[in-house]
Design an enzyme around this catalytic site. Structure first.
Site, PDB file in Angstrom:
ATOM      1  N   ARG A  50      15.505  -6.654  -7.051  1.00 40.88           N
ATOM      2  CA  ARG A  50      15.559  -7.808  -6.707  1.00 40.88           C
ATOM      3  C   ARG A  50      16.390  -8.192  -5.519  1.00 40.88           C
ATOM      4  O   ARG A  50      16.176  -9.268  -4.942  1.00 40.88           O
ATOM      5  CB  ARG A  50      16.041  -8.440  -7.800  1.00 40.88           C
ATOM      6  CG  ARG A  50      15.470  -8.438  -9.127  1.00 40.88           C
ATOM      7  CD  ARG A  50      16.054  -9.286 -10.426  1.00 40.88           C
ATOM      8  NE  ARG A  50      15.498  -9.211 -11.572  1.00 40.88           N
ATOM      9  CZ  ARG A  50      14.317  -9.667 -12.140  1.00 40.88           C
ATOM     10  NH1 ARG A  50      13.565 -10.268 -11.371  1.00 40.88           N
ATOM     11  NH2 ARG A  50      13.982  -9.259 -13.309  1.00 40.88           N
ATOM     12  N   PHE A  63       1.278  -4.963  -5.950  1.00 39.49           N
ATOM     13  CA  PHE A  63       2.622  -5.195  -6.854  1.00 39.49           C
ATOM     14  C   PHE A  63       3.776  -5.178  -5.514  1.00 39.49           C
ATOM     15  O   PHE A  63       3.830  -4.073  -5.039  1.00 39.49           O
ATOM     16  CB  PHE A  63       2.656  -4.268  -7.675  1.00 39.49           C
ATOM     17  CG  PHE A  63       3.877  -4.436  -8.700  1.00 39.49           C
ATOM     18  CD1 PHE A  63       3.886  -5.484  -9.641  1.00 39.49           C
ATOM     19  CD2 PHE A  63       5.111  -3.938  -8.574  1.00 39.49           C
ATOM     20  CE1 PHE A  63       4.697  -5.944 -10.529  1.00 39.49           C
ATOM     21  CE2 PHE A  63       6.144  -4.292  -9.374  1.00 39.49           C
ATOM     22  CZ  PHE A  63       5.979  -5.295 -10.367  1.00 39.49           C
TER      23      PHE A  63
HETATM   24  P1  IMP Z   1       1.817 -14.873 -13.618  1.00 38.19           P
HETATM   25  O1  IMP Z   1       1.988 -15.458 -15.043  1.00 38.19           O
HETATM   26  O2  IMP Z   1       0.871 -13.639 -13.630  1.00 38.19           O
HETATM   27  O3  IMP Z   1       1.274 -15.674 -12.399  1.00 38.19           O
HETATM   28  O4  IMP Z   1       2.971 -14.012 -13.335  1.00 38.19           O
HETATM   29  C1  IMP Z   1       4.363 -14.506 -12.877  1.00 38.19           C
HETATM   30  C2  IMP Z   1       5.421 -13.971 -12.942  1.00 38.19           C
HETATM   31  O5  IMP Z   1       4.868 -12.594 -12.919  1.00 38.19           O
HETATM   32  C3  IMP Z   1       6.531 -13.766 -11.550  1.00 38.19           C
HETATM   33  O6  IMP Z   1       7.367 -14.791 -11.982  1.00 38.19           O
HETATM   34  C4  IMP Z   1       6.884 -12.508 -11.564  1.00 38.19           C
HETATM   35  O7  IMP Z   1       8.002 -12.448 -12.431  1.00 38.19           O
HETATM   36  C5  IMP Z   1       5.888 -11.469 -12.067  1.00 38.19           C
HETATM   37  N1  IMP Z   1       5.024 -10.911 -11.247  1.00 38.19           N
HETATM   38  C6  IMP Z   1       3.813 -11.253 -10.565  1.00 38.19           C
HETATM   39  N2  IMP Z   1       3.358 -10.503  -9.614  1.00 38.19           N
HETATM   40  C7  IMP Z   1       4.350  -9.865  -9.241  1.00 38.19           C
HETATM   41  C8  IMP Z   1       4.549  -8.464  -8.201  1.00 38.19           C
HETATM   42  O8  IMP Z   1       3.747  -8.253  -7.267  1.00 38.19           O
HETATM   43  N3  IMP Z   1       6.053  -7.965  -8.556  1.00 38.19           N
HETATM   44  C9  IMP Z   1       7.000  -8.449  -9.434  1.00 38.19           C
HETATM   45  N4  IMP Z   1       6.665  -9.210 -10.330  1.00 38.19           N
HETATM   46  C10 IMP Z   1       5.516 -10.082 -10.307  1.00 38.19           C
END
Ligand code: IMP
Length: 183
Positions: A165, A152
């Site tokens: 951010r 993460f």
């Molecule tokens: P997905 O639908 O799992 O691909 O997630 C995409 C969204 O999850 C991204 O646009 C981020 O907002 C959030 N996200 C995924 N991994 C991380 C991370 O390691 N740190 C913070 N936000 C994350």
């Protein structure tokens, strides 16, 4: 001040700068005659799209969507909720989605399907970071800045509970940060 919560810097500001330039060159080659609609996914896309747009040397339009899947925590729930929709019609347009990170792939998969359903000519994805180990759906971003391990991360648009951010680089948080914000 924010630096002291960071355990490790995974992608430095200099590395981000050169990735954004490379992505800009590749996209300029591929989109120079397509007048695409570039869609940023709020809020995480803001630093990335702001830097990337300056490297795109062709006619384009921009718009934003806000969708949620993480609800401020660490793991994807699989729920995709549209919080803010586009104000530009996508029918007959080439669309390029600019994303900060692709993890499970669910968010992009859902948005991609929606935009194609609405009549977009093509939908491609540019992401600064790719976490292929987190993938639960079959999805390959078309343009990737760099691949990172399944950790993460925060910074350069990415948050933990809406914080971090504004860090100019991407890094991992110290375990003490999670311990102090647990409910
Ligand atoms: P997905 O639908 O799992 O691909 O997630 C995409 C969204 O999850 C991204 O646009 C981020 O907002 C959030 N996200 C995924 N991994 C991380 C991370 O390691 N740190 C913070 N936000 C994350």
């Amino acid at each position: 001040m924010l630096n002291r919560d960071i355990a490790e810097v995974l992608v430095s500001r200099d590395e981000i700068n050169s990735m954004v330039k490379q992505l800009g060159h590749a996209l300029t080659e591929d989109y120079k005659s397509k007048n695409p609609l570039v869609i940023g996914l709020l809020k995480g896309c803001i630093p990335f799209i702001s830097d990337l747009l300056k490297e795109l040397d062709f006619i384009l339009e921009i718009d934003f969507m806000d969708v949620s899947s993480y609800h401020g925590g660490l793991q994807s729930t699989g729920d995709i909720k549209i919080i803010k929709d586009l104000s530009t019609p996508v029918k007959g347009r080439h669309v390029l989605i600019a994303e900060d990170i692709v993890d499970s792939g669910r968010t992009i998969q859902a948005i991609r399907a929606l935009l194609l359903y609405r009549g977009a000519l093509s939908v491609k994805v540019v992401t600064l970071l790719d976490k292929p180990k987190g993938r639960v759906v079959e999805l390959q971003p078309d343009y990737i800045g760099t691949t990172i391990p399944d950790a993460f991360v925060v910074g350069y648009g990415l948050d933990y509970q809406e914080r971090y951010r504004n860090l100019p680089y991407v890094g991992t948080l110290k375990p003490s940060v999670y311990a102090s914000t647990e409910e």
